[in-house]
Design a protein around this motif. Structure first.
Motif, PDB file in Angstrom:
ATOM      1  N   GLU A  62     -34.449  45.992 -12.266  1.00  0.00           N
ATOM      2  CA  GLU A  62     -34.168  46.349 -10.884  1.00  0.00           C
ATOM      3  C   GLU A  62     -33.582  47.743 -10.854  1.00  0.00           C
ATOM      4  N   TRP A  63     -33.453  48.292  -9.643  1.00  0.00           N
ATOM      5  CA  TRP A  63     -32.882  49.630  -9.554  1.00  0.00           C
ATOM      6  C   TRP A  63     -32.007  49.776  -8.326  1.00  0.00           C
ATOM      7  N   TYR A  64     -31.112  50.744  -8.431  1.00  0.00           N
ATOM      8  CA  TYR A  64     -30.153  51.025  -7.371  1.00  0.00           C
ATOM      9  C   TYR A  64     -29.995  52.536  -7.288  1.00  0.00           C
ATOM     10  N   ALA A  65     -30.285  53.096  -6.142  1.00  0.00           N
ATOM     11  CA  ALA A  65     -30.225  54.553  -5.971  1.00  0.00           C
ATOM     12  C   ALA A  65     -28.898  54.961  -5.359  1.00  0.00           C
ATOM     13  N   ALA A  66     -28.205  55.848  -6.020  1.00  0.00           N
ATOM     14  CA  ALA A  66     -26.926  56.347  -5.514  1.00  0.00           C
ATOM     15  C   ALA A  66     -26.576  57.646  -6.212  1.00  0.00           C
ATOM     16  N   ASP A  67     -25.881  58.511  -5.509  1.00  0.00           N
ATOM     17  CA  ASP A  67     -25.362  59.744  -6.101  1.00  0.00           C
ATOM     18  C   ASP A  67     -23.939  59.464  -6.562  1.00  0.00           C
ATOM     19  N   LEU A  68     -23.761  59.265  -7.850  1.00  0.00           N
ATOM     20  CA  LEU A  68     -22.455  58.884  -8.376  1.00  0.00           C
ATOM     21  C   LEU A  68     -21.438  60.009  -8.307  1.00  0.00           C
ATOM     22  N   THR A  69     -21.868  61.221  -7.983  1.00  0.00           N
ATOM     23  CA  THR A  69     -20.888  62.282  -7.794  1.00  0.00           C
ATOM     24  C   THR A  69     -20.120  62.073  -6.493  1.00  0.00           C
ATOM     25  N   ARG A  70     -20.616  61.200  -5.652  1.00  0.00           N
ATOM     26  CA  ARG A  70     -19.917  60.841  -4.414  1.00  0.00           C
ATOM     27  C   ARG A  70     -19.126  59.558  -4.672  1.00  0.00           C
ATOM     28  N   THR A  71     -17.835  59.686  -4.682  1.00  0.00           N
ATOM     29  CA  THR A  71     -16.970  58.564  -5.046  1.00  0.00           C
ATOM     30  C   THR A  71     -17.225  57.339  -4.184  1.00  0.00           C
ATOM     31  N   SER A  73     -19.848  56.023  -3.247  1.00  0.00           N
ATOM     32  CA  SER A  73     -21.005  55.226  -3.645  1.00  0.00           C
ATOM     33  C   SER A  73     -20.657  54.183  -4.704  1.00  0.00           C
ATOM     34  N   ILE A  74     -19.514  54.325  -5.352  1.00  0.00           N
ATOM     35  CA  ILE A  74     -19.184  53.469  -6.492  1.00  0.00           C
ATOM     36  C   ILE A  74     -18.886  52.038  -6.059  1.00  0.00           C
ATOM     37  N   THR A  75     -18.222  51.873  -4.923  1.00  0.00           N
ATOM     38  CA  THR A  75     -17.908  50.523  -4.455  1.00  0.00           C
ATOM     39  C   THR A  75     -19.171  49.719  -4.199  1.00  0.00           C
ATOM     40  N   GLY A  76     -20.146  50.335  -3.536  1.00  0.00           N
ATOM     41  CA  GLY A  76     -21.405  49.642  -3.264  1.00  0.00           C
ATOM     42  C   GLY A  76     -22.146  49.279  -4.532  1.00  0.00           C
ATOM     43  N   LEU A  77     -22.169  50.199  -5.493  1.00  0.00           N
ATOM     44  CA  LEU A  77     -22.818  49.924  -6.765  1.00  0.00           C
ATOM     45  C   LEU A  77     -22.140  48.757  -7.483  1.00  0.00           C
ATOM     46  N   LEU A 122     -13.540  55.161 -12.830  1.00  0.00           N
ATOM     47  CA  LEU A 122     -13.455  54.482 -11.537  1.00  0.00           C
ATOM     48  C   LEU A 122     -14.428  53.316 -11.445  1.00  0.00           C
ATOM     49  N   LEU A 123     -15.653  53.475 -11.950  1.00  0.00           N
ATOM     50  CA  LEU A 123     -16.618  52.379 -11.913  1.00  0.00           C
ATOM     51  C   LEU A 123     -16.140  51.222 -12.788  1.00  0.00           C
ATOM     52  N   THR A 124     -15.578  51.529 -13.945  1.00  0.00           N
ATOM     53  CA  THR A 124     -15.029  50.483 -14.811  1.00  0.00           C
ATOM     54  C   THR A 124     -13.908  49.730 -14.098  1.00  0.00           C
ATOM     55  N   GLN A 125     -13.002  50.464 -13.509  1.00  0.00           N
ATOM     56  CA  GLN A 125     -11.888  49.839 -12.794  1.00  0.00           C
ATOM     57  C   GLN A 125     -12.389  48.909 -11.688  1.00  0.00           C
ATOM     58  N   THR A 126     -13.399  49.358 -10.946  1.00  0.00           N
ATOM     59  CA  THR A 126     -13.921  48.575  -9.835  1.00  0.00           C
ATOM     60  C   THR A 126     -14.617  47.308 -10.310  1.00  0.00           C
ATOM     61  N   LEU A 127     -15.243  47.361 -11.490  1.00  0.00           N
ATOM     62  CA  LEU A 127     -15.986  46.214 -12.011  1.00  0.00           C
ATOM     63  C   LEU A 127     -15.135  45.242 -12.821  1.00  0.00           C
ATOM     64  N   LEU A 128     -13.933  45.630 -13.202  1.00  0.00           N
ATOM     65  CA  LEU A 128     -13.141  44.791 -14.102  1.00  0.00           C
ATOM     66  C   LEU A 128     -12.890  43.372 -13.576  1.00  0.00           C
ATOM     67  N   PRO A 129     -12.578  43.171 -12.301  1.00  0.00           N
ATOM     68  CA  PRO A 129     -12.377  41.783 -11.858  1.00  0.00           C
ATOM     69  C   PRO A 129     -13.608  40.909 -12.094  1.00  0.00           C
ATOM     70  N   HIS A 130     -14.789  41.455 -11.871  1.00  0.00           N
ATOM     71  CA  HIS A 130     -16.024  40.711 -12.136  1.00  0.00           C
ATOM     72  C   HIS A 130     -16.194  40.458 -13.629  1.00  0.00           C
ATOM     73  N   LEU A 131     -16.002  41.482 -14.452  1.00  0.00           N
ATOM     74  CA  LEU A 131     -16.209  41.347 -15.892  1.00  0.00           C
ATOM     75  C   LEU A 131     -15.214  40.378 -16.524  1.00  0.00           C
ATOM     76  N   ARG A 132     -13.990  40.341 -16.032  1.00  0.00           N
ATOM     77  CA  ARG A 132     -12.985  39.424 -16.561  1.00  0.00           C
ATOM     78  C   ARG A 132     -13.375  37.956 -16.365  1.00  0.00           C
ATOM     79  N   ALA A 133     -14.157  37.697 -15.335  1.00  0.00           N
ATOM     80  CA  ALA A 133     -14.509  36.308 -15.016  1.00  0.00           C
ATOM     81  C   ALA A 133     -15.679  35.789 -15.843  1.00  0.00           C
ATOM     82  N   LEU A 134     -16.300  36.660 -16.655  1.00  0.00           N
ATOM     83  CA  LEU A 134     -17.483  36.264 -17.413  1.00  0.00           C
ATOM     84  C   LEU A 134     -17.115  35.691 -18.780  1.00  0.00           C
TER      85      LEU A 134
END
Length: 293
Positions: A62-71, A73-77, A122-134
């Motif tokens: 799958e794919w997801y289009a976003a400009d990661l230089t724009r902070t 966009s990280i929450t949506g990703l 920042l992306l790691t920080q945002t994903l950590l709650p999800h990753l901790r549950a795996l």
């Protein structure tokens, strides 16, 4: 972790190493979510990966289009990746930064540090709650040999990669009592469009060896499956990394040729930070996800 059980969020998926990594991961039966800026490129890449996949079970691409230089966009990703069930995050997106320090503008320096260091943090920080549950998860940073070995002409780029490696090391120890593994891959110079003409001249003048992106991609899959905490690629680069860690001053005199091979300084860069760092982009794309059949 076996690649066949991985659901990999891959940033910078349309770049040279990113494309090769996506091919290697899908070839190892991993499901992959490609992240990049151009919807058209990502859609074509996803179709090609599935078309060329030999696995009769056909892993998801799958794919997801976003400009990661724009902070923003990280929450949506992160939300989409968590909903998709990503259990591996490969931070591969980045910008080059080559040249004498006086030749780099403040905007260029900010762009490199933002995308190469702050965005993965920042992306790691945002994903950590999800990753901790795996039951098991991995965070894999694609850094550089220059994250352990500073060379003339790479002061800003090395700063971003030294920082990325330090972040990975600290995070690995912080998460030592969890089921999240943290890994760092340090490629040496690689034959991709990431290298400018000036870098190509510098590499030729200094007899710098280069790897093809496919060998880096194979090393990435091997690192993921091995569980090792970090791996640097190439010789004598791996030896230089070790020596630099033990007695860094010993190597200071080894880079005379590198200094002499830097581009001439035409005029000092001017201070310009009138707009936030955005980096090169195909277009301002809205965030979307596409599931390839």
């Amino acid at each position: 972790m076996k690649a066949a059980g991985a659901r990999v969020l891959l940033t910078g998926a349309s770049g040279g190493i990113g494309q090769a990594a996506a091919e290697a991961l899908v070839g190892a039966s991993a499901s992959v979510m490609l992240v990049g800026r151009s919807p058209a490129r990502l859609a074509a890449q996803a179709r090609a990966l599935l078309r060329e996949c030999k696995d009769p079970m056909k892993p998801q691409v799958e794919w997801y289009a976003a400009d990661l230089t724009r902070t923003a966009s990280i929450t949506g990703l992160a939300e989409v990746a968590a909903g998709w069930g990503a259990n591996v995050v490969v931070h591969n997106a980045g910008l080059p930064g080559f040249g004498r320090l006086e030749a780099l503008s403040a905007t260029e320096m900010a762009q490199v540090l933002h995308l190469n260091l702050f965005v993965p943090m920042l992306l790691t920080q945002t994903l950590l709650p999800h990753l901790r549950a795996l039951p098991e998860a991995r965070i894999l940073f694609v850094g550089s040999v220059l994250g352990r070995l500073g060379l003339p002409g790479y002061s800003v780029y090395s700063a971003s990669k030294f920082g990325l490696r330090g972040f990975a090391e600290s995070l690995r120890r912080e998460l030592g009592d969890t089921r999240i593994g943290v890994q760092y891959l340090g490629p040496r110079s690689t034959r991709t469009a990431f290298n400018s003409e000036a870098v190509s001249h510098y590499n030729a003048a200094t007899a710098t060896a280069m790897d093809d992106p496919q060998s880096v991609a194979r090393a990435l899959v091997d690192l993921l499956e091995s569980g090792a905490v970090e791996r640097f690629l190439g010789f004598p680069e791996k030896l230089a990394v070790r020596l630099n860690g033990l007695v860094p001053a010993w190597l200071d005199g080894a880079f005379t040729k590198h200094r002499a091979s830097l581009p001439a300084l035409s005029q000092p860069a001017t201070l310009s930070l009138d707009c936030p760092p955005e980096g090169p982009t195909d277009a301002d794309t809205h965030s979307l996800m596409h599931s390839s059949p």
